[in-house]
Design a protein around this motif. Structure first.
Motif, short mmCIF file in Angstrom:
data_model
loop_
_atom_site.label_atom_id
_atom_site.label_comp_id
_atom_site.label_asym_id
_atom_site.label_seq_id
_atom_site.Cartn_x
_atom_site.Cartn_y
_atom_site.Cartn_z
N GLU A 1 0.84 -1.20 0.00
CA GLU A 1 0.00 0.00 0.00
C GLU A 1 0.87 1.25 0.00
OE1 GLU A 1 -2.66 -0.42 3.32
OE2 GLU A 1 -3.77 -2.04 2.33
N GLY A 2 1.96 1.24 0.77
CA GLY A 2 2.88 2.36 0.79
C GLY A 2 3.58 2.56 -0.53
N VAL A 3 3.98 1.47 -1.18
CA VAL A 3 4.63 1.55 -2.49
C VAL A 3 3.67 2.16 -3.51
CG1 VAL A 3 5.53 0.17 -4.41
CG2 VAL A 3 6.28 -0.31 -2.08
N LEU A 4 2.43 1.65 -3.54
CA LEU A 4 1.45 2.18 -4.48
C LEU A 4 1.18 3.67 -4.23
CD1 LEU A 4 -1.10 -0.78 -4.58
CD2 LEU A 4 0.44 -0.06 -6.40
N ASP A 5 1.09 4.04 -2.95
CA ASP A 5 0.86 5.44 -2.60
C ASP A 5 2.01 6.32 -3.12
OD1 ASP A 5 -0.61 7.54 -1.18
OD2 ASP A 5 1.13 7.55 0.17
N ARG A 6 3.24 5.90 -2.89
CA ARG A 6 4.40 6.68 -3.33
C ARG A 6 4.51 6.77 -4.85
NH1 ARG A 6 5.13 4.72 1.45
NH2 ARG A 6 6.31 5.79 3.06
N LEU A 7 3.98 5.77 -5.54
CA LEU A 7 3.97 5.77 -7.00
C LEU A 7 2.70 6.42 -7.57
CD1 LEU A 7 5.34 2.16 -7.66
CD2 LEU A 7 6.58 4.32 -7.92
N SER A 8 1.85 6.90 -6.68
CA SER A 8 0.56 7.51 -7.07
C SER A 8 -0.28 6.56 -7.92
CB SER A 8 0.79 8.83 -7.82
OG SER A 8 1.45 9.75 -6.98
N LEU A 9 -0.27 5.31 -7.53
CA LEU A 9 -1.07 4.30 -8.22
C LEU A 9 -2.23 3.88 -7.31
CD1 LEU A 9 1.78 2.05 -9.63
CD2 LEU A 9 0.34 3.62 -10.91
N PRO A 10 -3.40 3.62 -7.88
CA PRO A 10 -4.53 3.20 -7.06
C PRO A 10 -4.36 1.76 -6.57
CG PRO A 10 -5.12 3.10 -9.37
CD PRO A 10 -3.74 3.71 -9.30
N LEU A 11 -4.93 1.48 -5.43
CA LEU A 11 -4.95 0.12 -4.91
C LEU A 11 -5.98 -0.66 -5.72
CD1 LEU A 11 -4.02 -1.87 -2.70
CD2 LEU A 11 -5.91 -1.04 -1.31
N PRO A 12 -5.57 -1.71 -6.41
CA PRO A 12 -6.53 -2.48 -7.21
C PRO A 12 -7.62 -3.09 -6.33
CG PRO A 12 -4.27 -3.14 -7.71
CD PRO A 12 -4.22 -2.27 -6.49
N ALA A 13 -8.79 -3.23 -6.88
CA ALA A 13 -9.90 -3.87 -6.16
C ALA A 13 -9.55 -5.33 -5.89
CB ALA A 13 -11.17 -3.78 -6.98
N THR A 14 -10.02 -5.83 -4.77
CA THR A 14 -9.80 -7.23 -4.44
C THR A 14 -10.59 -8.08 -5.43
OG1 THR A 14 -9.56 -6.68 -2.12
CG2 THR A 14 -10.04 -8.98 -2.64
N PRO A 15 -9.92 -9.01 -6.12
CA PRO A 15 -10.66 -9.84 -7.09
C PRO A 15 -11.66 -10.75 -6.39
CG PRO A 15 -8.40 -10.61 -6.84
CD PRO A 15 -8.52 -9.36 -6.02
N LYS A 16 -12.70 -11.13 -7.12
CA LYS A 16 -13.67 -12.06 -6.58
C LYS A 16 -12.99 -13.39 -6.32
CE LYS A 16 -17.73 -10.20 -8.81
NZ LYS A 16 -18.87 -10.47 -9.70
N TRP A 17 -13.42 -14.07 -5.27
CA TRP A 17 -12.87 -15.38 -4.96
C TRP A 17 -13.24 -16.35 -6.06
CZ3 TRP A 17 -14.89 -20.21 -4.46
CH2 TRP A 17 -14.02 -21.19 -3.96
N ARG A 18 -12.29 -17.17 -6.43
CA ARG A 18 -12.50 -18.23 -7.40
C ARG A 18 -11.89 -19.51 -6.83
NH1 ARG A 18 -16.39 -16.68 -10.81
NH2 ARG A 18 -15.82 -14.92 -12.07
N PRO A 19 -12.40 -20.67 -7.23
CA PRO A 19 -11.84 -21.92 -6.74
C PRO A 19 -10.35 -22.02 -7.06
CG PRO A 19 -13.88 -22.30 -7.94
CD PRO A 19 -13.52 -20.86 -8.15
N MET A 20 -9.61 -22.70 -6.19
CA MET A 20 -8.17 -22.85 -6.37
C MET A 20 -7.83 -23.66 -7.62
SD MET A 20 -5.46 -24.30 -3.64
CE MET A 20 -4.69 -25.80 -4.16
N HIS A 21 -8.58 -24.71 -7.87
CA HIS A 21 -8.29 -25.58 -9.00
C HIS A 21 -9.23 -25.23 -10.15
CE1 HIS A 21 -5.54 -27.88 -6.59
NE2 HIS A 21 -6.46 -27.98 -5.66
N PRO A 22 -8.80 -25.40 -11.40
CA PRO A 22 -9.66 -25.09 -12.53
C PRO A 22 -10.98 -25.84 -12.43
CG PRO A 22 -7.44 -25.57 -13.29
CD PRO A 22 -7.49 -25.91 -11.81
N VAL A 23 -12.04 -25.10 -12.67
CA VAL A 23 -13.38 -25.65 -12.60
C VAL A 23 -14.11 -25.20 -13.87
CG1 VAL A 23 -15.58 -25.54 -11.35
CG2 VAL A 23 -13.43 -25.51 -10.09
N PRO A 24 -14.83 -26.10 -14.53
CA PRO A 24 -15.62 -25.66 -15.68
C PRO A 24 -16.54 -24.51 -15.29
CG PRO A 24 -15.60 -28.05 -15.54
CD PRO A 24 -14.98 -27.52 -14.26
N VAL A 25 -16.61 -23.48 -16.13
CA VAL A 25 -17.40 -22.30 -15.83
C VAL A 25 -18.84 -22.68 -15.53
CG1 VAL A 25 -18.28 -20.14 -16.79
CG2 VAL A 25 -15.90 -20.75 -17.12
N ALA A 26 -19.37 -23.65 -16.27
CA ALA A 26 -20.76 -24.07 -16.06
C ALA A 26 -21.00 -24.56 -14.64
CB ALA A 26 -21.13 -25.16 -17.07
#
Length: 132
Positions: free
Chosen positions: A97-122
């Motif tokens: 967070e400090g590095v991003l602040d010093r670089l004037s970069l936004p903190l990316p949004a937390t990605p949605k949780w997804r299963p650890m192992h590949p799962v068919p989208v369906a």
């Protein structure tokens, strides 16, 4: 590429058909390709930042020290604290967070949780997970 939806898989890396497990568990070793890549890239690096690890897997902890400079960020002590060029006793989140602040970069949004192992989208909807 087709992406996760086009390949009908969900994972942490969008390469052809799924993910590659890069986590090294106790008793495991890097495969030859990853070992050689780590050796090459660490040897070329000006800086290697080691974040959030106890550095307990001694057969691979030499890699960060092949770089010209090494920083360790961790809350607990590591066997290599005296070898690094800079030791930060902090959480990885607070440092980044400090590095991003010093670089004037936004903190990316937390990605949605997804299963650890590949799962068919369906299958996501059947597990109560948003397919978007």
């Amino acid at each position: 590429g087709k992406g996760f939806v086009g390949c009908h898989l969900v994972g942490t890396q969008d390469v052809n058909v799924g993910t590659k497990d890069t986590h090294i568990n106790f008793g495991e070793c890097l495969d030859d390709i990853d070992w050689n890549e780590a050796d090459t890239h660490c040897g070329r690096a000006d800086l290697c930042i080691v974040m959030g690890t106890s550095m307990s897997l001694r057969h691979i902890t030499h890699f960060p020290f092949m770089a010209k400079k090494t920083v360790i960020i961790n809350l607990q002590a590591t066997p290599d604290d005296k070898k690094c060029d800079l030791r930060l006793w902090a959480t990885c989140d607070s440092i980044m967070e400090g590095v991003l602040d010093r670089l004037s970069l936004p903190l990316p949004a937390t990605p949605k949780w997804r299963p650890m192992h590949p799962v068919p989208v369906a299958m996501l909807g059947k597990r109560g997970i948003d397919q978007r």
